[in-house]
Design an enzyme around this catalytic site. Structure first.
Site, PDB file in Angstrom:
ATOM      1  N   CYS A 139      53.939  36.698  49.126  1.00  0.00           N
ATOM      2  CA  CYS A 139      52.543  36.958  49.492  1.00  0.00           C
ATOM      3  C   CYS A 139      52.196  36.484  50.892  1.00  0.00           C
ATOM      4  O   CYS A 139      51.168  36.896  51.446  1.00  0.00           O
ATOM      5  CB  CYS A 139      51.616  36.302  48.471  1.00  0.00           C
ATOM      6  SG  CYS A 139      52.011  36.721  46.759  1.00  0.00           S
ATOM      7  N   HIS A 291      44.946  36.511  51.297  1.00  0.00           N
ATOM      8  CA  HIS A 291      45.730  37.212  50.282  1.00  0.00           C
ATOM      9  C   HIS A 291      44.886  37.448  49.044  1.00  0.00           C
ATOM     10  O   HIS A 291      44.226  36.530  48.537  1.00  0.00           O
ATOM     11  CB  HIS A 291      46.977  36.400  49.942  1.00  0.00           C
ATOM     12  CG  HIS A 291      47.701  36.875  48.730  1.00  0.00           C
ATOM     13  ND1 HIS A 291      48.056  38.185  48.542  1.00  0.00           N
ATOM     14  CD2 HIS A 291      48.124  36.206  47.617  1.00  0.00           C
ATOM     15  CE1 HIS A 291      48.669  38.320  47.381  1.00  0.00           C
ATOM     16  NE2 HIS A 291      48.719  37.127  46.797  1.00  0.00           N
ATOM     17  N   ASN A 321      46.795  42.345  42.787  1.00  0.00           N
ATOM     18  CA  ASN A 321      47.624  41.555  43.682  1.00  0.00           C
ATOM     19  C   ASN A 321      48.785  42.416  44.159  1.00  0.00           C
ATOM     20  O   ASN A 321      49.696  42.723  43.388  1.00  0.00           O
ATOM     21  CB  ASN A 321      48.136  40.317  42.942  1.00  0.00           C
ATOM     22  CG  ASN A 321      48.970  39.401  43.816  1.00  0.00           C
ATOM     23  OD1 ASN A 321      49.472  39.791  44.855  1.00  0.00           O
ATOM     24  ND2 ASN A 321      49.128  38.160  43.370  1.00  0.00           N
TER      25      ASN A 321
END
Length: 364
Positions: A139, A291, A321
């Site tokens: 990420c 993020h 995500n």
């Protein structure tokens, strides 16, 4: 013609300026600019209601994560396919051609193959003639890759670099895990980074009063906590086998509570540190792109850091995500929606697998 900030610590001391050097280490990369953006998400959208028909708790998903839907790639769509579409859109938007791309970096933890890299495949798909590499920092990957590309520009190795965050996270998530599978989505975002005004990176030029580029950055690895987000099987430590597949070890395993607590505490500290390095205050920031892991993390960061909620862009509700793709997808949406103008100060923060984090503050 644009110039790159090249001050060393001694240069800065003699002029009475810090200019991005701390302890002898460079912390800024000005003289670079983002010339174009692009994105790609699969056409199939899976809502919480659809997941509920397969036994998932739709209300729990939205309450605990803020996610309402996510894009899911088809079985024959690979990470490089999504990355290629985003890259083409990005190059065209910048008004350049593939022949003008001097470097390709794909940030991904879901590469098509162990080798060749997804970046190699994207390079071939685009018809570019340049080096290409993957960066796997999960990420945090996009921020790591953006800083790496800026370094190539800074030292004169190339004039334009294509940075792509691309993931097919839904194949990495265990569909039998009702708590983690709904978190993830697939997609890609791309930016084309070039030297200011198309200038030669090796030229000193006259520069500008407020040059665009990375005003401050910091990357960090916390490998001692790596097992909190891990894919146990499929590498040299634990090669894939029938037994590992039966046990589901080919999927992402996550200590959700521990990662949540870590992120909520960490991100406000990152915001303060990066802004301090850049000599900025919270009020100086126009947009924050962090993020998109979980809406509760984002809300907690806003509360704990004291940043204005309207400056924090959120799209996790629509995409889930997407790991390394989340920041560049958000960045593209902000560009096309008029959230970023010349001179805008944008703070980008990635955090996750590794454990790792990376932050940078960018002036447009």
């Amino acid at each position: 013609m644009g110039s790159f900030s090249r001050d060393t610590e001694s240069d800065a001391a003699s002029s009475g300026r810090s200019d991005g050097a701390r302890g002898g280490l460079r912390t800024s990369l000005t003289g670079v600019q983002i010339l174009g953006t692009g994105y790609c998400t699969p056409g199939r959208v899976v809502t919480n209601e659809e997941l509920a028909r397969h036994g998932y708790d739709s209300a729990w998903i939205e309450k605990r994560t803020g996610i309402v839907s996510r894009h899911v790639a088809d079985a024959d769509q690979a990470t490089s396919d999504l990355a290629t579409v985003a890259a083409r859109q990005c190059i065209e938007g910048a008004g350049l051609t593939p022949s003008e791309v001097g470097l390709i970096i794909v940030a991904t933890m879901t590469t098509d193959h162990a080798t060749p890299t997804s970046a190699n495949i994207v390079q071939a798909n685009l018809g570019c003639s340049c080096p290409a590499l993957d960066v796997n920092v999960a990420c945090s990957g996009f921020v790591y890759s953006l800083v790496t590309a800026a370094q190539f520009l800074f030292n004169g190795s190339c004039r334009n670099a294509l940075v792509i965050g691309a993931e097919k996270m839904t194949y990495m998530a265990d569909p039998q895990n009702m708590k983690t599978f709904p978190l993830f989505g697939d997609g890609a975002g791309a930016v084309l980074v070039g030297s200011e005004n198309g200038g030669d990176p090796s030229s000193s030029g006259s520069g500008t009063l407020d040059p665009p580029g990375i005003l401050a950055y910091k990357l960090m690895s916390l490998g001692e906590q790596g097992q909190k987000l891990v894919v146990p099987s499929g590498g040299s430590r634990d090669p894939i086998s029938v037994e590992s597949v039966v046990e589901g070890k080919q999927y992402l395993h996550m200590d959700g509570k521990a990662v949540f607590k870590w992120a909520v505490k960490l991100v406000p500290e990152i915001i303060d540190e990066i802004l301090s390095m850049a000599g900025l205050k919270r009020d100086d920031v126009d947009l924050i792109l962090m993020h998109q892991a979980n809406r509760r993390i984002i809300d907690a960061v806003v509360q704990n850091s004291g940043v204005a909620p309207e400056k924090v862009y959120v799209n996790v509700d629509r995409f889930g995500n997407t790991s390394a793709a989340s920041i560049p997808i958000a960045l593209h949406e902000c560009m096309i929606n008029g959230r970023i103008d010349p001179g805008s100060i944008v703070l980008m923060i990635g955090f996750g697998g590794g454990l790792s984090w990376g932050g940078c503050v960018f002036r447009w």
